[in-house]
Motif scaffolding. Structure first.
Motif, PDB file in Angstrom:
ATOM      1  N   PHE A 116     156.873  15.895   0.048  1.00 44.63           N
ATOM      2  CA  PHE A 116     157.372  16.614  -1.130  1.00 44.63           C
ATOM      3  C   PHE A 116     156.269  17.543  -1.609  1.00 44.63           C
ATOM      4  O   PHE A 116     155.088  17.158  -1.631  1.00 44.63           O
ATOM      5  N   TRP A 117     156.644  18.777  -1.984  1.00 41.82           N
ATOM      6  CA  TRP A 117     155.693  19.760  -2.510  1.00 41.82           C
ATOM      7  C   TRP A 117     156.434  20.643  -3.507  1.00 41.82           C
ATOM      8  O   TRP A 117     157.405  21.304  -3.146  1.00 41.82           O
ATOM      9  N   HIS A 118     155.993  20.626  -4.746  1.00 42.74           N
ATOM     10  CA  HIS A 118     156.576  21.449  -5.822  1.00 42.74           C
ATOM     11  C   HIS A 118     155.404  22.017  -6.622  1.00 42.74           C
ATOM     12  O   HIS A 118     154.667  21.270  -7.263  1.00 42.74           O
ATOM     13  N   ASN A 158     153.007  18.960  -7.910  1.00 41.10           N
ATOM     14  CA  ASN A 158     153.501  17.618  -7.613  1.00 41.10           C
ATOM     15  C   ASN A 158     153.691  17.546  -6.104  1.00 41.10           C
ATOM     16  O   ASN A 158     154.339  18.423  -5.516  1.00 41.10           O
ATOM     17  N   TYR A 159     153.113  16.520  -5.481  1.00 41.49           N
ATOM     18  CA  TYR A 159     153.245  16.395  -4.035  1.00 41.49           C
ATOM     19  C   TYR A 159     153.264  14.927  -3.637  1.00 41.49           C
ATOM     20  O   TYR A 159     152.853  14.054  -4.384  1.00 41.49           O
ATOM     21  N   LYS A 160     153.760  14.699  -2.418  1.00 41.64           N
ATOM     22  CA  LYS A 160     153.734  13.363  -1.840  1.00 41.64           C
ATOM     23  C   LYS A 160     153.425  13.506  -0.361  1.00 41.64           C
ATOM     24  O   LYS A 160     154.007  14.327   0.331  1.00 41.64           O
ATOM     25  N   GLU A 200     158.422  25.662  -3.379  1.00 40.00           N
ATOM     26  CA  GLU A 200     158.736  24.322  -2.912  1.00 40.00           C
ATOM     27  C   GLU A 200     158.721  24.318  -1.387  1.00 40.00           C
ATOM     28  O   GLU A 200     159.269  25.231  -0.757  1.00 40.00           O
ATOM     29  N   GLN A 201     158.109  23.296  -0.810  1.00 43.25           N
ATOM     30  CA  GLN A 201     158.086  23.166   0.645  1.00 43.25           C
ATOM     31  C   GLN A 201     159.496  22.889   1.162  1.00 43.25           C
ATOM     32  O   GLN A 201     160.206  22.055   0.615  1.00 43.25           O
ATOM     33  N   MET A 205     154.080   9.718  -5.655  1.00 40.34           N
ATOM     34  CA  MET A 205     154.034  11.123  -6.027  1.00 40.34           C
ATOM     35  C   MET A 205     152.736  11.368  -6.792  1.00 40.34           C
ATOM     36  O   MET A 205     152.374  10.588  -7.670  1.00 40.34           O
ATOM     37  N   TYR A 232     153.913  17.921   4.029  1.00 42.28           N
ATOM     38  CA  TYR A 232     154.130  17.002   2.914  1.00 42.28           C
ATOM     39  C   TYR A 232     155.543  16.436   2.928  1.00 42.28           C
ATOM     40  O   TYR A 232     156.482  17.092   3.382  1.00 42.28           O
TER      41      TYR A 232
END
Length: 150
Positions: free
Chosen positions: A92-94, A113-115, A84-85, A1, A90
């Motif tokens: 994860f996307w916040h 915050n992303y992954k 949020e995605q 992350m 991604y």
């Protein structure tokens, strides 16, 4: 992350900042043209609300179009909102958008915050490309907003 943090002060009122940033139509104006960013969902009214779904097409790599869908999950009027995605590029996307009135204008803070997907390979792609691209988008945004709201 990964976690990125960006700030910018603009010489505009909190009301003006909120009106601009809470309207999805304005995202194209602050996104680099090479991203091919287009909002594809229709929006009724100018009021952002929790549960709002926003759909986009974005072309981040080699002009290949990707569908991206975010949900506005939290909103406190003229203070912050979170997107949020729900599906997209991604894992994860916040993204938190915070607004604070300060002397002479407004302070905007973005906490992202992303992954990247694909585990270990995704980490390599992030280190070589994605993090730089995301940072570049926020640098572009800062430049455009500085010019727009002098």
């Amino acid at each position: 992350m990964q976690k990125l943090y960006f700030t910018q002060e603009l010489p505009i009122s909190l009301d003006e900042a909120w009106a601009f940033f809470s309207n999805p139509v304005n995202l194209k104006e602050i996104t680099p043209a090479h991203m091919g960013f287009v909002v594809t969902s229709k929006h009724h009214g100018d009021v952002m609300y929790p549960g709002q779904i926003i759909r986009y097409i974005v072309k981040p790599v080699l002009g290949i179009p990707l569908k991206w869908c975010t949900e506005i999950t939290h909103v406190e009027d003229k203070k912050y909102f979170v997107d949020e995605q729900r599906f997209g590029p991604y894992a994860f996307w916040h993204h938190q958008h915070h607004f604070t009135a300060v002397a002479g204008g407004v302070l905007m803070e973005d906490i992202l915050n992303y992954k990247v997907p694909l585990g270990f390979l995704g980490n390599i792609v992030d280190a070589l490309f994605v993090r730089k691209e995301v940072t570049g988008i926020f640098e572009y945004r800062k430049k455009v907003l500085t010019e727009k709201f002098r």
